[in-house]
Design a protein around this motif. Structure first.
Motif, PDB file in Angstrom:
ATOM      1  N   LEU A  66       0.915  -1.049   0.231  1.00 30.85           N
ATOM      2  CA  LEU A  66      -0.189   0.290  -0.403  1.00 30.85           C
ATOM      3  C   LEU A  66       1.268   1.234  -0.177  1.00 30.85           C
ATOM      4  N   ASN A  67       2.383   1.001   0.667  1.00 32.98           N
ATOM      5  CA  ASN A  67       2.482   2.469   0.952  1.00 32.98           C
ATOM      6  C   ASN A  67       2.904   2.385  -0.266  1.00 32.98           C
ATOM      7  N   PHE A  68       3.148   4.597  -0.861  1.00 32.77           N
ATOM      8  CA  PHE A  68       3.399   5.225  -1.255  1.00 32.77           C
ATOM      9  C   PHE A  68       2.494   4.994  -2.359  1.00 32.77           C
ATOM     10  N   ARG A  69       1.439   4.752  -2.347  1.00 36.48           N
ATOM     11  CA  ARG A  69       0.213   4.424  -3.904  1.00 36.48           C
ATOM     12  C   ARG A  69      -0.891   5.518  -3.929  1.00 36.48           C
ATOM     13  N   ASN A  70      -1.607   5.994  -4.953  1.00 34.44           N
ATOM     14  CA  ASN A  70      -2.489   6.362  -5.026  1.00 34.44           C
ATOM     15  C   ASN A  70      -3.583   5.598  -4.569  1.00 34.44           C
ATOM     16  N   LEU A  71      -4.312   4.920  -4.020  1.00 35.88           N
ATOM     17  CA  LEU A  71      -5.045   4.166  -3.837  1.00 35.88           C
ATOM     18  C   LEU A  71      -6.555   4.338  -4.608  1.00 35.88           C
ATOM     19  N   ASP A  72      -6.617   4.955  -5.520  1.00 37.00           N
ATOM     20  CA  ASP A  72      -7.674   5.571  -6.625  1.00 37.00           C
ATOM     21  C   ASP A  72      -7.477   4.165  -7.291  1.00 37.00           C
ATOM     22  N   ASN A  73      -6.308   4.827  -8.093  1.00 37.85           N
ATOM     23  CA  ASN A  73      -5.541   4.173  -8.913  1.00 37.85           C
ATOM     24  C   ASN A  73      -5.039   2.823  -8.252  1.00 37.85           C
ATOM     25  N   GLU A  74      -5.581   1.972  -7.456  1.00 34.42           N
ATOM     26  CA  GLU A  74      -5.081   0.619  -7.252  1.00 34.42           C
ATOM     27  C   GLU A  74      -6.753  -0.594  -7.872  1.00 34.42           C
ATOM     28  N   PRO A  75      -6.639  -1.483  -8.071  1.00 37.16           N
ATOM     29  CA  PRO A  75      -7.480  -2.402  -9.151  1.00 37.16           C
ATOM     30  C   PRO A  75      -8.987  -2.595  -7.881  1.00 37.16           C
ATOM     31  N   ASP A  76      -7.609  -3.167  -6.665  1.00 33.08           N
ATOM     32  CA  ASP A  76      -7.912  -3.646  -5.601  1.00 33.08           C
ATOM     33  C   ASP A  76      -9.340  -2.631  -4.837  1.00 33.08           C
ATOM     34  N   PHE A  77      -9.171  -1.761  -4.835  1.00 34.71           N
ATOM     35  CA  PHE A  77     -10.477  -0.245  -4.180  1.00 34.71           C
ATOM     36  C   PHE A  77     -10.733   0.273  -5.326  1.00 34.71           C
ATOM     37  N   ALA A  78     -11.086  -0.351  -6.323  1.00 36.29           N
ATOM     38  CA  ALA A  78     -12.055   0.502  -7.308  1.00 36.29           C
ATOM     39  C   ALA A  78     -13.266   1.206  -7.075  1.00 36.29           C
ATOM     40  N   GLY A  79     -13.894   2.441  -7.281  1.00 37.11           N
ATOM     41  CA  GLY A  79     -15.248   2.561  -6.410  1.00 37.11           C
ATOM     42  C   GLY A  79     -14.898   2.868  -5.003  1.00 37.11           C
ATOM     43  N   ILE A  80     -14.024   2.809  -3.765  1.00 37.15           N
ATOM     44  CA  ILE A  80     -14.122   2.374  -2.828  1.00 37.15           C
ATOM     45  C   ILE A  80     -13.624   3.634  -2.005  1.00 37.15           C
ATOM     46  N   ASN A  81     -14.447   4.010  -1.137  1.00 33.30           N
ATOM     47  CA  ASN A  81     -13.774   4.858  -0.703  1.00 33.30           C
ATOM     48  C   ASN A  81     -13.120   4.031   0.383  1.00 33.30           C
ATOM     49  N   THR A  82     -11.034   5.159   0.720  1.00 27.28           N
ATOM     50  CA  THR A  82     -10.481   3.742   1.216  1.00 27.28           C
ATOM     51  C   THR A  82     -10.387   4.243   2.708  1.00 27.28           C
ATOM     52  N   SER A  83     -11.407   4.472   3.584  1.00 24.18           N
ATOM     53  CA  SER A  83     -11.129   5.259   5.219  1.00 24.18           C
ATOM     54  C   SER A  83      -9.802   4.343   5.366  1.00 24.18           C
ATOM     55  N   THR A  84      -9.705   5.162   6.623  1.00 22.31           N
ATOM     56  CA  THR A  84      -9.321   4.782   7.727  1.00 22.31           C
ATOM     57  C   THR A  84      -9.311   3.367   8.065  1.00 22.31           C
ATOM     58  N   GLU A  85     -10.876   3.307   9.120  1.00 24.45           N
ATOM     59  CA  GLU A  85     -11.482   2.406   8.737  1.00 24.45           C
ATOM     60  C   GLU A  85     -11.208   1.239   8.463  1.00 24.45           C
ATOM     61  N   PHE A  86     -11.639   0.894   6.994  1.00 23.56           N
ATOM     62  CA  PHE A  86     -11.646  -0.308   5.638  1.00 23.56           C
ATOM     63  C   PHE A  86     -10.079  -0.724   5.888  1.00 23.56           C
ATOM     64  N   LEU A  87      -9.231   0.419   5.351  1.00 26.51           N
ATOM     65  CA  LEU A  87      -7.608   0.114   5.564  1.00 26.51           C
ATOM     66  C   LEU A  87      -7.455  -0.786   6.615  1.00 26.51           C
ATOM     67  N   ALA A  88      -7.733  -0.548   7.876  1.00 23.07           N
ATOM     68  CA  ALA A  88      -7.682  -0.993   8.783  1.00 23.07           C
ATOM     69  C   ALA A  88      -7.879  -2.866   8.891  1.00 23.07           C
ATOM     70  N   LYS A  89      -9.139  -2.616   7.872  1.00 23.41           N
ATOM     71  CA  LYS A  89      -9.633  -4.025   8.053  1.00 23.41           C
ATOM     72  C   LYS A  89      -9.032  -4.898   6.938  1.00 23.41           C
ATOM     73  N   VAL A  90      -8.165  -3.404   6.217  1.00 23.53           N
ATOM     74  CA  VAL A  90      -7.664  -4.763   4.449  1.00 23.53           C
ATOM     75  C   VAL A  90      -6.284  -5.302   5.241  1.00 23.53           C
ATOM     76  N   ILE A  91      -5.082  -4.088   6.261  1.00 22.49           N
ATOM     77  CA  ILE A  91      -4.136  -4.983   6.508  1.00 22.49           C
ATOM     78  C   ILE A  91      -4.692  -6.209   7.165  1.00 22.49           C
ATOM     79  N   ALA A  92      -5.414  -5.688   8.478  1.00 23.68           N
ATOM     80  CA  ALA A  92      -5.742  -7.367   9.429  1.00 23.68           C
ATOM     81  C   ALA A  92      -5.725  -8.006   8.706  1.00 23.68           C
ATOM     82  N   ASP A  93      -6.928  -8.558   7.284  1.00 25.19           N
ATOM     83  CA  ASP A  93      -7.308  -9.713   6.793  1.00 25.19           C
ATOM     84  C   ASP A  93      -6.094 -10.607   5.962  1.00 25.19           C
ATOM     85  N   ARG A  94      -5.410  -9.307   5.222  1.00 27.19           N
ATOM     86  CA  ARG A  94      -4.421  -9.627   4.774  1.00 27.19           C
ATOM     87  C   ARG A  94      -3.133 -10.675   5.554  1.00 27.19           C
TER      88      ARG A  94
END
Length: 132
Positions: A66-94
């Motif tokens: 995730l580091n040094f990325r524009n998350l708006d351009n990442e296919p995994d996050f297309a159309g998703i609001n990458t809120s702090t809460e959402f990113l915490a879940k992504v990292i925990a799940d990974r």
């Protein structure tokens, strides 16, 4: 319950959709301190929760995606609001996926839970907690 926490950080760019986000609807950057806490009810045969070195290494590997990325351009996050809460879940799940694959060692199979906290600043943070 025993726990061990390891820390890393990420720098990302993203934007949000929705009036609730006000000026954050525009592209902006964020730097997060990332804490990953591993939990278990009993210590393993070595009297530890998890190998801290492996936990640190795997957290680093997960956040590097995730580091040094524009998350708006990442296919995994297309159309998703990458809120702090959402990113915490992504990292925990990974991280949970890595635990299940054995990347944190055999002793990590006894872990019962993980939580990830992203600190936006010294006054605001969000967490996600899950079982394993």
């Amino acid at each position: 319950m025993f726990s061990v926490t390891v820390r890393d950080h990420i720098m990302i760019a993203h934007s949000f959709r929705g009036e609730v986000f006000g000026p954050a609807q525009r592209l902006h950057g964020a730097t997060f301190l990332v804490d990953a806490t591993f939990r278990r009810e009993e210590l393993d045969d070595d009297n530890i929760v998890v190998d801290i070195g492996l936990a640190t290494q795997e957290l680093g590997a997960v956040v590097s995606e995730l580091n040094f990325r524009n998350l708006d351009n990442e296919p995994d996050f297309a159309g998703i609001n990458t809120s702090t809460e959402f990113l915490a879940k992504v990292i925990a799940d990974r991280l949970a996926d890595q635990i299940h694959k054995g990347a944190l060692g055999e002793g990590a199979r006894g872990l019962t839970g993980i939580s990830v906290t992203l600190h936006e600043s010294h006054v605001a943070w969000a967490s996600y907690e899950r079982g394993l």
